[in-house]
Design an enzyme around this catalytic site. Structure first.
Site, short mmCIF file in Angstrom:
data_model
loop_
_atom_site.label_atom_id
_atom_site.label_comp_id
_atom_site.label_asym_id
_atom_site.label_seq_id
_atom_site.Cartn_x
_atom_site.Cartn_y
_atom_site.Cartn_z
N ARG A 1 0.79 -1.14 0.00
CA ARG A 1 0.02 -0.10 -0.05
C ARG A 1 1.05 1.33 0.02
O ARG A 1 1.90 1.28 0.57
CB ARG A 1 -0.94 -0.08 1.16
N GLU B 1 -5.07 7.31 -5.29
CA GLU B 1 -5.32 6.46 -6.56
C GLU B 1 -6.68 6.94 -6.98
O GLU B 1 -7.66 6.85 -6.21
CB GLU B 1 -4.93 5.11 -6.31
N HIS C 1 -1.46 0.03 -9.80
CA HIS C 1 -2.09 -0.96 -8.92
C HIS C 1 -2.52 -2.20 -9.57
O HIS C 1 -3.91 -2.20 -9.60
CB HIS C 1 -3.07 -0.19 -8.05
#
Length: 321
Positions: free
Chosen positions: A239, A268, A287
């Site tokens: 993360r 994000e 991601h």
């Protein structure tokens, strides 16, 4: 038994949600809407989702703090892909009488596989070489050897263990640290437990595999990055907030570490004006750790099962505070 009227699927960036589950199984009374772009601010989320009684959230792409949950008077079922979601205030949902259900997880393999893709891309400058070839260049960089190098794994859970095993198979010296490292497990895998300072100071490649929590937020900041060698590489597929991004950017610009490959960020999707887009010596991915066809099959099929079970008056995979 509760009727289901309006179902929202959020953040279907690749526009594939309808392909990964048989949504025709929804009751005739249900109308399905798929959102393919981020909804934005909490106010925008509330405005967009106010009519819906069922919402399917994709991981932490859209946050559901108390203010959002309280602003959705029609919401009765909130499904998250994965067995937990740090971006949902489950306590607030429970107080409101909103059921929160999860799905099975993605498993460790997809993220571990991507981690090695990022390590190889960074060590061998693959993105830069690929771009150069398309412009007519040939062999502009010299790659890093992984055989015989030290791999430092921060967090030896399911993902970290898979990453470590690949490192061992490549002939790397693998060490690991975490605040609660199971040293017996580490040694059984063939990994040497070390202190955090030693891992950072001696590893050629440092890869981070920690769950985000109050304890791990900002775990690798300016002081920790200063321990790393000027040629060492840092990989993060856990993360974004585990790293102090400002400190990492400063280290990359100053050349005090060799490079970084990132799949996760504090914000994000990455904003268009993010300084990461022009950061030196980086490989960036949007991601992708859990974004595979097999994972989406599990996520969306389970999400549909959650909705049908709720409609039958027997909620499943309920997440409690």
């Amino acid at each position: 038994m509760p009727d289901i009227h309006r179902v929202a699927i959020l953040d279907d960036y690749q526009k594939v949600a309808r392909r990964h589950a048989d949504w025709n199984a929804l009751p005739d009374s249900a109308r399905l809407t798929v959102f393919t772009e981020p909804l934005g601010s909490p106010e925008s989320v509330i405005t967009a989702l106010e009519p819906f009684d069922v919402v399917v959230a994709m991981r932490e792409r859209t946050a559901f703090p108390a203010e959002v949950i309280d602003g959705l008077p029609n919401l009765r079922l909130l499904v998250t892909t994965g067995p937990a979601n740090a971006a949902i205030d489950v306590a607030a949902a429970t107080r409101r009488g909103v059921v929160v259900s999860g799905t099975r997880g993605a498993g460790a393999a997809p993220t571990a596989e991507l981690t090695w893709g990022l390590i190889h891309a960074l060590a061998r400058s693959l993105p830069a070489e690929e771009r150069g070839m398309r412009r007519g260049a040939w062999q502009r960089t010299i790659g890093r050897d992984l055989y015989g190098a030290r791999l430092g794994v921060v967090g030896l859970g399911d993902v970290g263990t898979r990453v470590a095993r690949v490192g061992l198979a490549l002939g790397m010296d693998v060490v690991a640290w975490s605040a609660h490292l199971d040293t017996e497990h580490a040694r059984a895998v063939g990994v040497t437990p070390v202190r955090k300072q030693e891992l950072l100071a001696t590893s050629d490649v440092v890869t981070v595999h920690l769950k985000l929590s109050a304890r791990t937020t900002g775990l690798l900041g300016r002081d920790e990055l200063a321990l790393m060698r000027p040629d060492s590489l840092l990989i993060n597929t856990s993360r974004g907030p585990v790293l102090d991004e400002d400190a990492l950017l400063a280290a990359l610009r100053a050349g005090t570490i060799g490079g970084a490959a990132l799949d996760v960020y504090s914000t994000e999707p990455l904003p268009a004006d993010s300084p990461w887009r022009s950061a030196p010596r980086t490989v960036l991915a949007p991601h992708l750790g859990y974004v595979t066809a097999g994972t989406y099959d599990v996520f969306y099929t389970d999400a549909l099962e959650d909705i049908l079970a709720y409609g039958a008056g027997e909620p499943i995979r309920v997440i409690t505070p």
